[in-house]
Design a protein around this motif. Structure first.
Motif, PDB file in Angstrom:
ATOM      1  N   GLN A   1       0.823  -1.207   0.000  1.00  0.00           N
ATOM      2  CA  GLN A   1       0.000   0.000   0.000  1.00  0.00           C
ATOM      3  C   GLN A   1       0.861   1.263   0.000  1.00  0.00           C
ATOM      4  N   ASP A   2       2.011   1.214   0.638  1.00  0.00           N
ATOM      5  CA  ASP A   2       2.890   2.372   0.725  1.00  0.00           C
ATOM      6  C   ASP A   2       4.013   2.355  -0.321  1.00  0.00           C
ATOM      7  N   VAL A   3       3.929   1.424  -1.265  1.00  0.00           N
ATOM      8  CA  VAL A   3       4.946   1.296  -2.313  1.00  0.00           C
ATOM      9  C   VAL A   3       4.312   1.693  -3.642  1.00  0.00           C
ATOM     10  N   GLN A   4       4.974   2.558  -4.391  1.00  0.00           N
ATOM     11  CA  GLN A   4       4.445   2.949  -5.701  1.00  0.00           C
ATOM     12  C   GLN A   4       4.393   1.733  -6.618  1.00  0.00           C
ATOM     13  N   LEU A   5       3.368   1.690  -7.480  1.00  0.00           N
ATOM     14  CA  LEU A   5       3.200   0.536  -8.372  1.00  0.00           C
ATOM     15  C   LEU A   5       4.432   0.297  -9.233  1.00  0.00           C
ATOM     16  N   LYS A   6       5.122   1.350  -9.612  1.00  0.00           N
ATOM     17  CA  LYS A   6       6.313   1.179 -10.457  1.00  0.00           C
ATOM     18  C   LYS A   6       7.411   0.397  -9.742  1.00  0.00           C
ATOM     19  N   ASP A   7       7.324   0.316  -8.415  1.00  0.00           N
ATOM     20  CA  ASP A   7       8.326  -0.399  -7.629  1.00  0.00           C
ATOM     21  C   ASP A   7       7.907  -1.820  -7.259  1.00  0.00           C
ATOM     22  N   TRP A   8       6.714  -2.240  -7.696  1.00  0.00           N
ATOM     23  CA  TRP A   8       6.264  -3.613  -7.456  1.00  0.00           C
ATOM     24  C   TRP A   8       6.985  -4.535  -8.433  1.00  0.00           C
ATOM     25  N   LYS A   9       7.228  -5.757  -8.012  1.00  0.00           N
ATOM     26  CA  LYS A   9       7.746  -6.785  -8.910  1.00  0.00           C
ATOM     27  C   LYS A   9       6.599  -7.193  -9.841  1.00  0.00           C
ATOM     28  N   ILE A  10       6.956  -7.618 -11.051  1.00  0.00           N
ATOM     29  CA  ILE A  10       5.922  -8.047 -12.000  1.00  0.00           C
ATOM     30  C   ILE A  10       5.120  -9.212 -11.420  1.00  0.00           C
ATOM     31  N   GLU A  11       5.775 -10.082 -10.663  1.00  0.00           N
ATOM     32  CA  GLU A  11       5.060 -11.209 -10.052  1.00  0.00           C
ATOM     33  C   GLU A  11       4.028 -10.728  -9.039  1.00  0.00           C
ATOM     34  N   GLU A  12       4.345  -9.667  -8.328  1.00  0.00           N
ATOM     35  CA  GLU A  12       3.387  -9.099  -7.369  1.00  0.00           C
ATOM     36  C   GLU A  12       2.203  -8.488  -8.102  1.00  0.00           C
ATOM     37  N   LEU A  13       2.484  -7.772  -9.179  1.00  0.00           N
ATOM     38  CA  LEU A  13       1.402  -7.185  -9.975  1.00  0.00           C
ATOM     39  C   LEU A  13       0.473  -8.283 -10.506  1.00  0.00           C
ATOM     40  N   GLU A  14       1.063  -9.333 -11.067  1.00  0.00           N
ATOM     41  CA  GLU A  14       0.262 -10.419 -11.638  1.00  0.00           C
ATOM     42  C   GLU A  14      -0.539 -11.152 -10.572  1.00  0.00           C
ATOM     43  N   LEU A  15       0.089 -11.428  -9.421  1.00  0.00           N
ATOM     44  CA  LEU A  15      -0.610 -12.125  -8.344  1.00  0.00           C
ATOM     45  C   LEU A  15      -1.797 -11.306  -7.848  1.00  0.00           C
ATOM     46  N   HIS A  16      -1.581 -10.037  -7.589  1.00  0.00           N
ATOM     47  CA  HIS A  16      -2.654  -9.222  -7.038  1.00  0.00           C
ATOM     48  C   HIS A  16      -3.702  -8.888  -8.100  1.00  0.00           C
ATOM     49  N   HIS A  17      -3.293  -8.843  -9.374  1.00  0.00           N
ATOM     50  CA  HIS A  17      -4.275  -8.704 -10.454  1.00  0.00           C
ATOM     51  C   HIS A  17      -5.198  -9.927 -10.465  1.00  0.00           C
ATOM     52  N   GLN A  18      -4.612 -11.111 -10.388  1.00  0.00           N
ATOM     53  CA  GLN A  18      -5.418 -12.334 -10.411  1.00  0.00           C
ATOM     54  C   GLN A  18      -6.344 -12.408  -9.202  1.00  0.00           C
ATOM     55  N   THR A  19      -5.815 -12.061  -8.044  1.00  0.00           N
ATOM     56  CA  THR A  19      -6.624 -12.075  -6.822  1.00  0.00           C
ATOM     57  C   THR A  19      -7.791 -11.104  -6.935  1.00  0.00           C
ATOM     58  N   MET A  20      -7.502  -9.899  -7.407  1.00  0.00           N
ATOM     59  CA  MET A  20      -8.566  -8.899  -7.533  1.00  0.00           C
ATOM     60  C   MET A  20      -9.568  -9.292  -8.615  1.00  0.00           C
ATOM     61  N   SER A  21      -9.097  -9.953  -9.663  1.00  0.00           N
ATOM     62  CA  SER A  21     -10.016 -10.456 -10.692  1.00  0.00           C
ATOM     63  C   SER A  21     -10.979 -11.474 -10.099  1.00  0.00           C
ATOM     64  N   ASP A  22     -10.438 -12.371  -9.280  1.00  0.00           N
ATOM     65  CA  ASP A  22     -11.272 -13.393  -8.647  1.00  0.00           C
ATOM     66  C   ASP A  22     -12.296 -12.767  -7.694  1.00  0.00           C
ATOM     67  N   LEU A  23     -11.913 -11.674  -7.059  1.00  0.00           N
ATOM     68  CA  LEU A  23     -12.780 -11.007  -6.075  1.00  0.00           C
ATOM     69  C   LEU A  23     -13.591  -9.869  -6.681  1.00  0.00           C
ATOM     70  N   SER A  24     -13.504  -9.659  -7.983  1.00  0.00           N
ATOM     71  CA  SER A  24     -14.127  -8.491  -8.621  1.00  0.00           C
ATOM     72  C   SER A  24     -15.610  -8.294  -8.312  1.00  0.00           C
ATOM     73  N   PRO A  25     -16.407  -9.352  -8.160  1.00  0.00           N
ATOM     74  CA  PRO A  25     -17.814  -9.104  -7.836  1.00  0.00           C
ATOM     75  C   PRO A  25     -18.017  -8.405  -6.488  1.00  0.00           C
ATOM     76  N   TRP A  26     -17.007  -8.468  -5.633  1.00  0.00           N
ATOM     77  CA  TRP A  26     -17.145  -7.906  -4.291  1.00  0.00           C
ATOM     78  C   TRP A  26     -16.319  -6.643  -4.070  1.00  0.00           C
TER      79      TRP A  26
END
Length: 67
Positions: free
Chosen positions: A12-37
């Motif tokens: 939350q306190d780290v700019q997106l540009k400083d995230w690892k690509i694996e972190e972006l992909e993991l949290h994208h997938q998680t948020m996709s799965d939770l998108s209805p909520w």
């Protein structure tokens, strides 16, 4: 996918540009799965994650941008 991941609370306190690509992909997938909520703030943050993945030239084959 196994790596030394940081959870969203930590990132939350780290700019997106400083995230690892694996972190972006993991949290994208998680948020996709939770998108209805997700509320409006969650949907907005999810779109920022997608934009950052695209800015880096796509993904490593694990990301589905149809959400």
């Amino acid at each position: 996918m196994y790596f030394n991941e940081r959870n969203l609370q930590h990132l939350q306190d780290v700019q997106l540009k400083d995230w690892k690509i694996e972190e972006l992909e993991l949290h994208h997938q998680t948020m996709s799965d939770l998108s209805p909520w997700l509320n409006a703030e969650g949907v907005s943050y999810h779109h920022k994650i997608i934009d950052e993945i695209k800015k880096r030239g796509g993904d490593s084959g694990n990301t589905n941008f149809t959400d």
